[in-house]
Design a protein around this motif. Structure first.
Motif, PDB file in Angstrom:
ATOM      1  N   TYR A 229      -3.589 -11.739 -14.917  1.00  0.00           N
ATOM      2  CA  TYR A 229      -4.078 -11.139 -13.672  1.00  0.00           C
ATOM      3  C   TYR A 229      -3.625 -11.977 -12.479  1.00  0.00           C
ATOM      4  O   TYR A 229      -3.173 -11.432 -11.458  1.00  0.00           O
ATOM      5  N   ARG A 230      -3.712 -13.305 -12.610  1.00  0.00           N
ATOM      6  CA  ARG A 230      -3.234 -14.195 -11.557  1.00  0.00           C
ATOM      7  C   ARG A 230      -1.753 -13.952 -11.284  1.00  0.00           C
ATOM      8  O   ARG A 230      -1.326 -13.881 -10.128  1.00  0.00           O
ATOM      9  N   GLN A 231      -0.983 -13.820 -12.341  1.00  0.00           N
ATOM     10  CA  GLN A 231       0.456 -13.563 -12.194  1.00  0.00           C
ATOM     11  C   GLN A 231       0.707 -12.282 -11.408  1.00  0.00           C
ATOM     12  O   GLN A 231       1.542 -12.241 -10.491  1.00  0.00           O
ATOM     13  N   MET A 232      -0.021 -11.228 -11.738  1.00  0.00           N
ATOM     14  CA  MET A 232       0.151  -9.947 -11.042  1.00  0.00           C
ATOM     15  C   MET A 232      -0.166 -10.092  -9.552  1.00  0.00           C
ATOM     16  O   MET A 232       0.591  -9.617  -8.689  1.00  0.00           O
ATOM     17  N   LEU A 233      -1.280 -10.746  -9.239  1.00  0.00           N
ATOM     18  CA  LEU A 233      -1.661 -10.903  -7.841  1.00  0.00           C
ATOM     19  C   LEU A 233      -0.698 -11.812  -7.084  1.00  0.00           C
ATOM     20  O   LEU A 233      -0.389 -11.564  -5.914  1.00  0.00           O
ATOM     21  N   ASP A 234      -0.222 -12.868  -7.734  1.00  0.00           N
ATOM     22  CA  ASP A 234       0.755 -13.754  -7.098  1.00  0.00           C
ATOM     23  C   ASP A 234       2.056 -13.012  -6.816  1.00  0.00           C
ATOM     24  O   ASP A 234       2.674 -13.201  -5.750  1.00  0.00           O
ATOM     25  N   ARG A 235       2.478 -12.188  -7.753  1.00  0.00           N
ATOM     26  CA  ARG A 235       3.711 -11.407  -7.541  1.00  0.00           C
ATOM     27  C   ARG A 235       3.535 -10.420  -6.398  1.00  0.00           C
ATOM     28  O   ARG A 235       4.457 -10.212  -5.601  1.00  0.00           O
ATOM     29  N   ARG A 236       2.362  -9.821  -6.311  1.00  0.00           N
ATOM     30  CA  ARG A 236       2.120  -8.915  -5.187  1.00  0.00           C
ATOM     31  C   ARG A 236       2.173  -9.673  -3.866  1.00  0.00           C
ATOM     32  O   ARG A 236       2.808  -9.225  -2.903  1.00  0.00           O
ATOM     33  N   SER A 237       1.537 -10.834  -3.811  1.00  0.00           N
ATOM     34  CA  SER A 237       1.497 -11.615  -2.567  1.00  0.00           C
ATOM     35  C   SER A 237       2.880 -12.051  -2.124  1.00  0.00           C
ATOM     36  O   SER A 237       3.172 -12.104  -0.922  1.00  0.00           O
ATOM     37  N   TRP A 241       8.466  -7.344  -6.276  1.00  0.00           N
ATOM     38  CA  TRP A 241       8.238  -5.990  -6.748  1.00  0.00           C
ATOM     39  C   TRP A 241       8.917  -5.734  -8.090  1.00  0.00           C
ATOM     40  O   TRP A 241       8.363  -5.016  -8.936  1.00  0.00           O
ATOM     41  N   LYS A 242      10.083  -6.320  -8.305  1.00  0.00           N
ATOM     42  CA  LYS A 242      10.763  -6.145  -9.598  1.00  0.00           C
ATOM     43  C   LYS A 242       9.916  -6.746 -10.721  1.00  0.00           C
ATOM     44  O   LYS A 242       9.767  -6.145 -11.790  1.00  0.00           O
ATOM     45  N   GLY A 243       9.354  -7.930 -10.461  1.00  0.00           N
ATOM     46  CA  GLY A 243       8.516  -8.556 -11.473  1.00  0.00           C
ATOM     47  C   GLY A 243       7.299  -7.709 -11.811  1.00  0.00           C
ATOM     48  O   GLY A 243       6.888  -7.628 -12.977  1.00  0.00           O
ATOM     49  N   ILE A 244       6.735  -7.067 -10.818  1.00  0.00           N
ATOM     50  CA  ILE A 244       5.583  -6.205 -11.060  1.00  0.00           C
ATOM     51  C   ILE A 244       5.980  -4.988 -11.884  1.00  0.00           C
ATOM     52  O   ILE A 244       5.313  -4.640 -12.869  1.00  0.00           O
ATOM     53  N   LEU A 245       7.082  -4.353 -11.502  1.00  0.00           N
ATOM     54  CA  LEU A 245       7.478  -3.135 -12.216  1.00  0.00           C
ATOM     55  C   LEU A 245       7.982  -3.444 -13.613  1.00  0.00           C
ATOM     56  O   LEU A 245       7.792  -2.633 -14.537  1.00  0.00           O
ATOM     57  N   ASP A 246       8.601  -4.601 -13.811  1.00  0.00           N
ATOM     58  CA  ASP A 246       9.039  -4.981 -15.161  1.00  0.00           C
ATOM     59  C   ASP A 246       7.856  -5.147 -16.106  1.00  0.00           C
ATOM     60  O   ASP A 246       8.001  -5.022 -17.332  1.00  0.00           O
ATOM     61  N   ASN A 247       6.693  -5.443 -15.543  1.00  0.00           N
ATOM     62  CA  ASN A 247       5.490  -5.660 -16.349  1.00  0.00           C
ATOM     63  C   ASN A 247       4.446  -4.560 -16.161  1.00  0.00           C
ATOM     64  O   ASN A 247       3.279  -4.745 -16.506  1.00  0.00           O
ATOM     65  N   ALA A 264      -0.871  -2.969  -6.141  1.00  0.00           N
ATOM     66  CA  ALA A 264       0.400  -3.658  -6.371  1.00  0.00           C
ATOM     67  C   ALA A 264       1.485  -2.683  -6.823  1.00  0.00           C
ATOM     68  O   ALA A 264       2.626  -2.744  -6.348  1.00  0.00           O
ATOM     69  N   LEU A 265       1.143  -1.760  -7.713  1.00  0.00           N
ATOM     70  CA  LEU A 265       2.127  -0.803  -8.208  1.00  0.00           C
ATOM     71  C   LEU A 265       2.535   0.191  -7.121  1.00  0.00           C
ATOM     72  O   LEU A 265       3.719   0.570  -7.023  1.00  0.00           O
ATOM     73  N   THR A 266       1.567   0.621  -6.290  1.00  0.00           N
ATOM     74  CA  THR A 266       1.906   1.514  -5.176  1.00  0.00           C
ATOM     75  C   THR A 266       2.900   0.838  -4.237  1.00  0.00           C
ATOM     76  O   THR A 266       3.915   1.438  -3.837  1.00  0.00           O
ATOM     77  N   GLN A 267       2.623  -0.404  -3.879  1.00  0.00           N
ATOM     78  CA  GLN A 267       3.529  -1.139  -2.991  1.00  0.00           C
ATOM     79  C   GLN A 267       4.887  -1.360  -3.635  1.00  0.00           C
ATOM     80  O   GLN A 267       5.925  -1.247  -2.972  1.00  0.00           O
ATOM     81  N   ALA A 268       4.888  -1.688  -4.916  1.00  0.00           N
ATOM     82  CA  ALA A 268       6.154  -1.967  -5.595  1.00  0.00           C
ATOM     83  C   ALA A 268       7.030  -0.723  -5.654  1.00  0.00           C
ATOM     84  O   ALA A 268       8.224  -0.772  -5.332  1.00  0.00           O
ATOM     85  N   HIS A 269       6.462   0.402  -6.060  1.00  0.00           N
ATOM     86  CA  HIS A 269       7.254   1.631  -6.145  1.00  0.00           C
ATOM     87  C   HIS A 269       7.687   2.108  -4.763  1.00  0.00           C
ATOM     88  O   HIS A 269       8.792   2.647  -4.599  1.00  0.00           O
ATOM     89  N   THR A 270       6.839   1.911  -3.757  1.00  0.00           N
ATOM     90  CA  THR A 270       7.227   2.267  -2.384  1.00  0.00           C
ATOM     91  C   THR A 270       8.417   1.431  -1.940  1.00  0.00           C
ATOM     92  O   THR A 270       9.378   1.947  -1.347  1.00  0.00           O
ATOM     93  N   ALA A 271       8.366   0.132  -2.216  1.00  0.00           N
ATOM     94  CA  ALA A 271       9.452  -0.764  -1.806  1.00  0.00           C
ATOM     95  C   ALA A 271      10.752  -0.458  -2.535  1.00  0.00           C
ATOM     96  O   ALA A 271      11.841  -0.474  -1.938  1.00  0.00           O
ATOM     97  N   ILE A 272      10.656  -0.164  -3.833  1.00  0.00           N
ATOM     98  CA  ILE A 272      11.851   0.074  -4.655  1.00  0.00           C
ATOM     99  C   ILE A 272      12.429   1.460  -4.397  1.00  0.00           C
ATOM    100  O   ILE A 272      13.633   1.679  -4.516  1.00  0.00           O
ATOM    101  N   GLY A 273      11.563   2.421  -4.042  1.00  0.00           N
ATOM    102  CA  GLY A 273      12.033   3.774  -3.772  1.00  0.00           C
ATOM    103  C   GLY A 273      11.819   4.745  -4.902  1.00  0.00           C
ATOM    104  O   GLY A 273      12.396   5.840  -4.900  1.00  0.00           O
ATOM    105  N   THR A 274      10.996   4.386  -5.865  1.00  0.00           N
ATOM    106  CA  THR A 274      10.646   5.316  -6.946  1.00  0.00           C
ATOM    107  C   THR A 274       9.432   6.121  -6.467  1.00  0.00           C
ATOM    108  O   THR A 274       8.280   5.795  -6.761  1.00  0.00           O
ATOM    109  N   ILE A 275       9.739   7.173  -5.710  1.00  0.00           N
ATOM    110  CA  ILE A 275       8.727   7.857  -4.915  1.00  0.00           C
ATOM    111  C   ILE A 275       7.702   8.591  -5.767  1.00  0.00           C
ATOM    112  O   ILE A 275       6.494   8.522  -5.499  1.00  0.00           O
ATOM    113  N   ALA A 276       8.154   9.304  -6.805  1.00  0.00           N
ATOM    114  CA  ALA A 276       7.217  10.057  -7.632  1.00  0.00           C
ATOM    115  C   ALA A 276       6.199   9.121  -8.278  1.00  0.00           C
ATOM    116  O   ALA A 276       4.991   9.418  -8.314  1.00  0.00           O
TER     117      ALA A 276
END
Length: 416
Positions: A229-237, A241-247, A264-276
């Motif tokens: 959980y710490r890893q996920m939050l640190d990656r978001r901060s 975004w690639k690290g979040i989506l890879d996991n 975190a996933l909403t932000q990651a997909h928004t940043a990467i462009g995977t809109i759906a």
């Protein structure tokens, strides 16, 4: 409003507001909370806490009594008092008390600000438990919240912020409160308990990840899952975004009922462009924390970034259904209009939020930003000068904190 259900009016902090939303959404009671939101609206199953003033509550109680409904005052027991007496207290059929709960031990910076430099994690843990023991004794509850926290806090996280308990504790709070209402459906309470135990409680803001040195000072071992959980939050901060989506699959499996996973996933997909995928994650985020402004602003960012006007309209429609005229809707719409370049349309929303929110300095920000866009600088100066002239030191600190990051607004403040 279901007139066959008991009417329950809560007073207290966000914990009481959350209880109110849970009782209404679970059809255990028709419930409201005295006062206003505290910067967000607690909710359950997409149903927001309904905030009302004392006069409205008095009228609701009087009307319910005339119709023969059972009326309950839900009142918070704090270190200072057993319960709050309000204008309608003498009219209700029953007063049910619930304890104030806190856990500052895992948030040393906040603890020091509130209690001074000697507020070490261990001292705070002892104080937290002592205060909870006092409050639960005052409330008369048969649930030993302090004992549960003493036994389980060393093994896993039980709070998201100092005053926002997780689902396990919230389930016990609902059991403690709802079981005291006459003729309540015990099976329904059990269903709500089981649901809450698997979910997150109040998680619209967070003090996680808790620093490792704080956990060590407390002698807590929260295990490998918390480190994930710490890893996920640190990656978001850090915007990894690639690290979040890879996991993503691992995070969803472990934290699929957690607001910050879906944020975190909403932000990651928004940043990467995977809109759906971003839209799916946003929908889940809004299921979990629709009462928090940032959930809606991340949705707006997604739809603005990719030019989806229909998505913006659908988002506004969803917000209307959730907030139902409560003041945060005006705050949200002011920012929506500003962020889409419609300052003139933002103004009535910003003024409405400002007029209805004298208790919070954040009400100044959308109004002043709107006036900045409209180049009405003299009006800004007049508003800020008045606010500064009547501000207490605490209010002034709140104003400065809300203007932080907005140099165009900070310029109107006097030097410290």
């Amino acid at each position: 409003m279901n007139t066959n259900l008991p009417l329950v009016i809560f007073d207290g902090n966000c914990q009481g507001q959350h209880l109110s939303a849970i009782l209404t959404a679970s059809n255990l009671a028709d419930s409201y909370a005295i006062g206003q939101d505290l910067g967000f609206l607690p909710s359950h199953l997409g149903v927001a806490c309904r905030c009302i003033d004392e006069e409205t509550a008095h009228n609701l109680v009087s009307e319910a009594k005339q119709k023969g409904r059972w009326v309950v005052q839900g009142t918070q027991s704090t270190p200072m008092s057993d319960e709050t007496t309000l204008s309608y207290t003498a009219l209700v059929d029953q007063v049910i008390r619930y304890p104030h709960l806190q856990f500052y031990a895992a948030s040393p910076d906040e603890a020091r600000q509130r209690f001074g430099p000697r507020a070490t994690p261990q001292r705070m843990f002892d104080m937290d438990l002592g205060i909870i023991e006092t409050c639960q004794k005052r409330s008369g509850t048969t649930v030993d919240f302090a004992g549960f926290i003493r036994e389980n806090a060393p093994k896993r996280s039980l709070f998201h912020t100092a005053l926002h308990p997780n689902g396990e504790i919230t389930a016990r709070m609902v059991r403690s409160f709802a079981s005291q209402i006459p003729n309540v459906d015990e099976f329904a309470i059990s269903c709500v308990e089981r649901y809450l135990e698997r979910n997150e409680g109040i998680n619209s803001s967070t003090y996680h990840p808790v620093r490792k040195d704080v956990l060590e000072a407390l002698g807590f071992e929260w295990g490998a899952e918390y480190e994930l959980y710490r890893q996920m939050l640190d990656r978001r901060s850090s915007g990894d975004w690639k690290g979040i989506l890879d996991n993503q699959s691992v995070y969803v499996e472990k934290f699929g009922n957690d607001t910050w996973c879906w944020l975190a996933l909403t932000q990651a997909h928004t940043a990467i462009g995977t809109i759906a995928e971003a839209k799916i994650c946003l929908s889940r985020l809004l299921d979990l924390s629709p009462g928090q402004l940032h959930s809606w602003l991340h949705g707006l960012n997604l739809f603005v970034k990719y030019g989806d006007n229909d998505g913006i309209s659908a988002l506004i429609h969803r917000a209307q259904g959730f907030f139902r005229g409560q003041r945060i809707y005006s705050q949200m719409m002011a920012y929506f209009c500003l962020n889409t370049g419609k300052a003139a349309e933002a103004e009535p929303y910003a003024r409405d939020y400002h007029a209805r929110t004298p208790d919070r300095a954040d009400a100044l920000v959308p109004l002043l930003k709107t006036l900045t866009f409209l180049s009405r600088h003299e009006e800004i100066r007049q508003i800020v000068n008045f606010e500064v002239s009547v501000a207490t030191p605490a209010r002034m600190a709140e104003i400065r904190a809300n203007f932080d990051g907005s140099p165009e607004l900070q310029a109107y403040l006097p030097a410290e």
